[in-house]
Scaffold this motif. Structure first.
Motif, PDB file in Angstrom:
ATOM      1  N   ILE A   8       0.816  -1.213   0.000  1.00 56.43           N
ATOM      2  CA  ILE A   8       0.000   0.000   0.000  1.00 56.43           C
ATOM      3  C   ILE A   8       0.851   1.265   0.000  1.00 56.43           C
ATOM      4  O   ILE A   8       0.457   2.279  -0.582  1.00 56.43           O
ATOM      5  CB  ILE A   8      -1.018  -0.004   1.175  1.00 56.43           C
ATOM      6  CG1 ILE A   8      -2.039   1.129   1.015  1.00 56.43           C
ATOM      7  CG2 ILE A   8      -0.312   0.056   2.512  1.00 56.43           C
ATOM      8  CD1 ILE A   8      -2.881   1.053  -0.240  1.00 56.43           C
ATOM      9  N   GLU A   9       2.020   1.229   0.612  1.00 57.71           N
ATOM     10  CA  GLU A   9       2.883   2.409   0.592  1.00 57.71           C
ATOM     11  C   GLU A   9       3.294   2.737  -0.841  1.00 57.71           C
ATOM     12  O   GLU A   9       3.192   3.878  -1.284  1.00 57.71           O
ATOM     13  CB  GLU A   9       4.121   2.193   1.458  1.00 57.71           C
ATOM     14  CG  GLU A   9       5.041   3.401   1.469  1.00 57.71           C
ATOM     15  CD  GLU A   9       6.259   3.211   2.354  1.00 57.71           C
ATOM     16  OE1 GLU A   9       7.070   4.153   2.399  1.00 57.71           O
ATOM     17  OE2 GLU A   9       6.408   2.145   2.975  1.00 57.71           O
ATOM     18  N   LYS A  10       3.721   1.743  -1.594  1.00 57.45           N
ATOM     19  CA  LYS A  10       4.132   1.936  -2.991  1.00 57.45           C
ATOM     20  C   LYS A  10       2.949   2.419  -3.837  1.00 57.45           C
ATOM     21  O   LYS A  10       3.081   3.360  -4.625  1.00 57.45           O
ATOM     22  CB  LYS A  10       4.683   0.622  -3.547  1.00 57.45           C
ATOM     23  CG  LYS A  10       5.161   0.674  -4.990  1.00 57.45           C
ATOM     24  CD  LYS A  10       5.735  -0.675  -5.414  1.00 57.45           C
ATOM     25  CE  LYS A  10       6.383  -0.676  -6.766  1.00 57.45           C
ATOM     26  NZ  LYS A  10       5.505  -0.449  -7.876  1.00 57.45           N
ATOM     27  N   ILE A  11       1.809   1.794  -3.662  1.00 59.83           N
ATOM     28  CA  ILE A  11       0.619   2.176  -4.427  1.00 59.83           C
ATOM     29  C   ILE A  11       0.211   3.607  -4.107  1.00 59.83           C
ATOM     30  O   ILE A  11      -0.100   4.400  -5.000  1.00 59.83           O
ATOM     31  CB  ILE A  11      -0.531   1.186  -4.170  1.00 59.83           C
ATOM     32  CG1 ILE A  11      -0.185  -0.178  -4.770  1.00 59.83           C
ATOM     33  CG2 ILE A  11      -1.857   1.712  -4.727  1.00 59.83           C
ATOM     34  CD1 ILE A  11      -1.088  -1.297  -4.332  1.00 59.83           C
ATOM     35  N   ALA A  12       0.228   3.962  -2.826  1.00 60.37           N
ATOM     36  CA  ALA A  12      -0.158   5.322  -2.423  1.00 60.37           C
ATOM     37  C   ALA A  12       0.810   6.359  -2.987  1.00 60.37           C
ATOM     38  O   ALA A  12       0.390   7.404  -3.504  1.00 60.37           O
ATOM     39  CB  ALA A  12      -0.220   5.423  -0.902  1.00 60.37           C
ATOM     40  N   VAL A  13       2.099   6.083  -2.917  1.00 59.84           N
ATOM     41  CA  VAL A  13       3.106   7.032  -3.400  1.00 59.84           C
ATOM     42  C   VAL A  13       3.028   7.181  -4.920  1.00 59.84           C
ATOM     43  O   VAL A  13       3.202   8.281  -5.448  1.00 59.84           O
ATOM     44  CB  VAL A  13       4.519   6.608  -2.940  1.00 59.84           C
ATOM     45  CG1 VAL A  13       5.604   7.401  -3.643  1.00 59.84           C
ATOM     46  CG2 VAL A  13       4.642   6.768  -1.425  1.00 59.84           C
ATOM     47  N   GLU A  14       2.730   6.113  -5.636  1.00 57.18           N
ATOM     48  CA  GLU A  14       2.644   6.176  -7.100  1.00 57.18           C
ATOM     49  C   GLU A  14       1.308   6.729  -7.606  1.00 57.18           C
ATOM     50  O   GLU A  14       1.197   7.144  -8.758  1.00 57.18           O
ATOM     51  CB  GLU A  14       2.881   4.791  -7.693  1.00 57.18           C
ATOM     52  CG  GLU A  14       4.317   4.320  -7.533  1.00 57.18           C
ATOM     53  CD  GLU A  14       4.556   2.909  -8.045  1.00 57.18           C
ATOM     54  OE1 GLU A  14       3.586   2.215  -8.429  1.00 57.18           O
ATOM     55  OE2 GLU A  14       5.734   2.490  -8.048  1.00 57.18           O
ATOM     56  N   ASN A  15       0.300   6.761  -6.767  1.00 57.21           N
ATOM     57  CA  ASN A  15      -1.022   7.236  -7.171  1.00 57.21           C
ATOM     58  C   ASN A  15      -0.988   8.721  -7.531  1.00 57.21           C
ATOM     59  O   ASN A  15      -0.373   9.521  -6.835  1.00 57.21           O
ATOM     60  CB  ASN A  15      -2.023   7.020  -6.032  1.00 57.21           C
ATOM     61  CG  ASN A  15      -3.362   7.648  -6.331  1.00 57.21           C
ATOM     62  OD1 ASN A  15      -3.965   7.386  -7.360  1.00 57.21           O
ATOM     63  ND2 ASN A  15      -3.818   8.504  -5.434  1.00 57.21           N
ATOM     64  N   THR A  16      -1.674   9.081  -8.622  1.00 53.51           N
ATOM     65  CA  THR A  16      -1.789  10.491  -9.013  1.00 53.51           C
ATOM     66  C   THR A  16      -3.237  10.977  -9.004  1.00 53.51           C
ATOM     67  O   THR A  16      -3.486  12.156  -9.227  1.00 53.51           O
ATOM     68  CB  THR A  16      -1.192  10.723 -10.420  1.00 53.51           C
ATOM     69  OG1 THR A  16      -1.886   9.902 -11.358  1.00 53.51           O
ATOM     70  CG2 THR A  16       0.298  10.421 -10.430  1.00 53.51           C
TER      71      THR A  16
END
Length: 132
Positions: A8-16
């Motif tokens: 979830i950290e990676k997904i949240a950081v990559e989300n635009t």
């Protein structure tokens, strides 16, 4: 597979997207959000509980008029009935994820911008990710 297991950290950081529903269960919902510099979620009150986790950036959480500086690693729990807002006070995007309990949005909905989210009248319709 039932459930949701991801980084979830990676997904949240990559989300635009301003808001993107990742997974909806019967009693909770996982959503990622990205706030542009100086953007805010908008003051709101829910009849449900909400949890936020900041993964990147700096901002301010406001709960019932109390302002608290937040940054990566912070968790915010907003009890049902509390007026709240999250504001990006920095010059870079504020990336976070939130859990609604119970769900608040249509499963799978993506609002690319805050304006799109405000124009949409969608609400949770009782359909979960695995029930679609």
């Amino acid at each position: 597979m039932k459930g949701y297991i991801q980084n979830i950290e990676k997904i949240a950081v990559e989300n635009t997207a301003f808001r993107q529903v990742l997974y909806t269960a019967k009693h909770c919902q996982l959503v990622v959000m990205a706030l542009k510099p100086q953007e805010e979620i908008g003051a709101e009150v829910h009849t449900l509980d909400q949890f936020f986790r900041v993964e990147q950036g700096d901002g301010e959480a406001i709960i019932d008029g109390v302002h608290t500086t937040i940054h990566a690693g912070f968790a915010i729990v907003v009890p049902a009935g509390a007026r709240h807002n999250i504001v990006n006070t920095s010059t870079v995007p504020l990336k976070l994820y939130t859990l609604y309990a119970p769900p608040n949005h249509l499963d799978g909905v993506v609002h690319r911008t805050r304006a799109a989210a405000e124009e949409d009248t969608e609400h949770f319709d009782g359909k979960t990710t695995e029930g679609r």
